[in-house]
Design an enzyme around this catalytic site. Structure first.
Site, mmCIF file in Angstrom:
data_model
loop_
_atom_site.group_PDB
_atom_site.id
_atom_site.type_symbol
_atom_site.label_atom_id
_atom_site.label_comp_id
_atom_site.label_asym_id
_atom_site.label_seq_id
_atom_site.Cartn_x
_atom_site.Cartn_y
_atom_site.Cartn_z
ATOM 1 C CB ALA A 63 -1.039 46.621 16.670
ATOM 2 N N GLY A 100 3.888 46.020 14.618
ATOM 3 C CA GLY A 100 4.031 45.387 15.877
ATOM 4 C C GLY A 100 4.851 44.005 15.924
ATOM 5 C CD GLU A 118 6.718 48.281 16.571
ATOM 6 O OE1 GLU A 118 5.439 48.006 16.623
ATOM 7 O OE2 GLU A 118 6.959 49.494 17.126
ATOM 8 C CD GLU A 171 3.991 50.619 12.978
ATOM 9 O OE1 GLU A 171 4.992 50.741 11.685
ATOM 10 O OE2 GLU A 171 4.458 49.688 13.750
HETATM 11 N N1 CAA Z 1 -4.867 43.918 11.885
HETATM 12 C C1 CAA Z 1 -6.085 43.296 11.808
HETATM 13 N N2 CAA Z 1 -6.434 42.616 10.834
HETATM 14 C C2 CAA Z 1 -5.016 42.116 9.798
HETATM 15 C C3 CAA Z 1 -4.054 42.659 9.907
HETATM 16 C C4 CAA Z 1 -3.693 43.667 11.027
HETATM 17 N N3 CAA Z 1 -2.479 44.089 11.464
HETATM 18 N N4 CAA Z 1 -3.258 42.228 8.847
HETATM 19 C C5 CAA Z 1 -3.900 41.482 8.186
HETATM 20 N N5 CAA Z 1 -5.065 41.389 8.722
HETATM 21 C C6 CAA Z 1 -6.242 40.588 8.348
HETATM 22 C C7 CAA Z 1 -6.874 41.309 6.977
HETATM 23 O O1 CAA Z 1 -7.681 42.378 7.332
HETATM 24 C C8 CAA Z 1 -7.627 40.065 6.463
HETATM 25 O O2 CAA Z 1 -8.988 39.904 7.077
HETATM 26 P P1 CAA Z 1 -10.358 39.438 6.294
HETATM 27 O O3 CAA Z 1 -9.839 38.163 5.636
HETATM 28 O O4 CAA Z 1 -11.015 39.535 6.982
HETATM 29 O O5 CAA Z 1 -10.093 40.704 5.245
HETATM 30 C C9 CAA Z 1 -6.553 38.941 6.543
HETATM 31 O O6 CAA Z 1 -5.776 39.464 7.765
HETATM 32 C C10 CAA Z 1 -5.688 38.553 5.745
HETATM 33 O O7 CAA Z 1 -4.932 39.546 5.105
HETATM 34 P P2 CAA Z 1 -5.014 40.258 3.596
HETATM 35 O O8 CAA Z 1 -6.208 39.831 2.712
HETATM 36 O O9 CAA Z 1 -4.697 41.635 3.670
HETATM 37 O O10 CAA Z 1 -3.496 39.327 3.139
HETATM 38 P P3 CAA Z 1 -2.421 39.839 1.783
HETATM 39 O O11 CAA Z 1 -1.910 38.746 1.619
HETATM 40 O O12 CAA Z 1 -3.430 40.565 0.666
HETATM 41 O O13 CAA Z 1 -1.970 41.096 2.564
HETATM 42 C C11 CAA Z 1 -0.701 42.301 4.293
HETATM 43 C C12 CAA Z 1 -1.100 40.760 3.615
HETATM 44 C C13 CAA Z 1 0.377 43.034 2.994
HETATM 45 C C14 CAA Z 1 0.336 41.880 5.472
HETATM 46 C C15 CAA Z 1 -1.859 42.941 4.855
HETATM 47 O O14 CAA Z 1 -2.673 42.215 5.351
HETATM 48 C C16 CAA Z 1 -1.274 44.163 5.435
HETATM 49 O O15 CAA Z 1 -0.829 45.302 4.888
HETATM 50 N N6 CAA Z 1 -1.729 44.020 6.555
HETATM 51 C C17 CAA Z 1 -1.485 45.227 7.516
HETATM 52 C C18 CAA Z 1 0.042 45.543 8.232
HETATM 53 C C19 CAA Z 1 -0.013 46.591 9.068
HETATM 54 O O16 CAA Z 1 -0.321 47.831 8.476
HETATM 55 N N7 CAA Z 1 0.701 46.509 10.002
HETATM 56 C C20 CAA Z 1 0.968 47.489 11.153
HETATM 57 C C21 CAA Z 1 -0.287 47.585 12.097
HETATM 58 S S1 CAA Z 1 -0.081 48.767 13.157
HETATM 59 C C22 CAA Z 1 0.853 48.476 14.289
HETATM 60 O O17 CAA Z 1 1.477 47.345 14.427
HETATM 61 C C23 CAA Z 1 0.946 49.501 15.509
HETATM 62 C C24 CAA Z 1 2.175 49.410 16.469
HETATM 63 O O18 CAA Z 1 3.388 49.531 16.121
HETATM 64 C C25 CAA Z 1 2.090 48.909 17.657
#
Ligand code: CAA
Length: 258
Positions: free
Chosen positions: A66, A109, A112, A132
């Site tokens: 998400a 998400g 999921e 999460e």
């Molecule tokens: N939401 C918003 N933006 C996101 C995102 C997310 N879930 N995942 C990645 N992005 C964005 C980053 O902020 C970044 O944007 P900027 O260039 O503007 O900074 C861009 O995508 C590229 O990401 P990274 O620079 O972080 O890329 P990376 O290769 O270094 O890392 C990654 C990749 C490990 C997937 C890392 O992006 C990450 O940890 N993302 C978040 C994963 C996460 O926590 N997901 C769970 C979300 S909560 C959820 O899903 C709740 C639910 O159950 C409904």
């Protein structure tokens, strides 16, 4: 279809493909993307000319979860009343088989979403996880329920409580994914699976999907009763007659989806 801004929806014959397309955010699921995804899936599901739907992302990310930036300032009532995403039930009620073709990250998400599909094909580059907990929350899109059902409590707890990722090989070993394929063959393989399903009798496919779903939701005795009825009902279709005649006549069946 062409008005979508965060997905690409296309069809080839009886197969539809939806590609998540927010590369700047690794296909994070924001309100617009989810609205468009639900709209496209429901449109294809309502179309009897479509027999299978492939859902995919990019080589780097199926979906990284998400959209954290969109969610960050929301409160309890926002989530409880509206969220995470209004209309999601429509996606869960899709009758057409969904095949997730996962390359790269399928996190939160994103994982999921893949688990809501009937079949998950993973590229050898895929990474699955429910991170999460590292954000101070827990899965909110069914992950705490579907992951233990898919891979058992021990593995699910390991992922959900630590937030670690598992690679494609571990995901296949754990039973989360149907198959792992080389990354450059992922879409071709997904198309093959989708075409194989779409060539079958649509009422039989819907019923088989329903029965498989029942196995996830019902106690065994109830599920077996459901199957018995669904099996008997299949004998009311013209496609059952055609399928069995074609077998006896050693030819390919000409299913009319009736
Ligand atoms: N939401 C918003 N933006 C996101 C995102 C997310 N879930 N995942 C990645 N992005 C964005 C980053 O902020 C970044 O944007 P900027 O260039 O503007 O900074 C861009 O995508 C590229 O990401 P990274 O620079 O972080 O890329 P990376 O290769 O270094 O890392 C990654 C990749 C490990 C997937 C890392 O992006 C990450 O940890 N993302 C978040 C994963 C996460 O926590 N997901 C769970 C979300 S909560 C959820 O899903 C709740 C639910 O159950 C409904």
């Amino acid at each position: 279809m062409s008005d979508y801004t965060t997905i690409i929806a296309e069809t080839q014959g009886r197969v539809a493909t939806i590609t998540l397309n927010r590369p700047e955010a690794l296909n994070a699921l924001n309100g617009t993307l989810v609205r468009e995804l639900i709209d496209a899936v429901q449109g294809f599901d309502d179309d009897p000319g479509i027999g299978a739907i492939v859902l995919t992302g990019s080589a780097k990310a199926f979906a990284a979860g998400a959209d954290i930036k969109e969610m960050a300032e929301l409160g309890y009532a926002d989530m409880y009343l509206d969220g995470p995403f209004p209309g999601w039930g429509g996606f869960e009620r899709t009758r057409t088989p969904l095949i997730a073709a996962v390359g790269g990250f399928a996190l939160g998400g994103g994982c999921e979403l893949a688990m809501m599909c009937d079949i998950i094909l993973a590229a050898d580059t895929a990474k699955f996880g429910q991170p999460e907990i590292t954000l101070g929350i827990l899965p909110g899109f069914g992950g705490s329920q579907r992951l233990p059902r898919a891979i058992g409590k021990a593995k699910a707890a390991d992922l959900v409580l630590t937030g670690r990722m598992m690679d494609a090989e571990e995901a296949e070993r754990s039973g989360l994914v149907s198959r792992v394929v080389p990354a450059d063959e992922l879409l071709a393989e997904a198309a093959k699976v989708a075409e194989a399903i779409a060539s079958k009798s649509l009422p039989a496919v819907y019923a088989a999907k329903d029965a498989l779903q029942a196995a996830q939701e019902m106690p065994l005795a109830e599920g077996l009763r459901f199957e018995r009825q669904a099996f008997a009902a299949a004998f009311a279709t013209a496609d059952q007659k055609e399928g069995m005649r074609a077998f006896a006549e050693k030819r390919t069946p000409d299913f009319r989806h009736r």
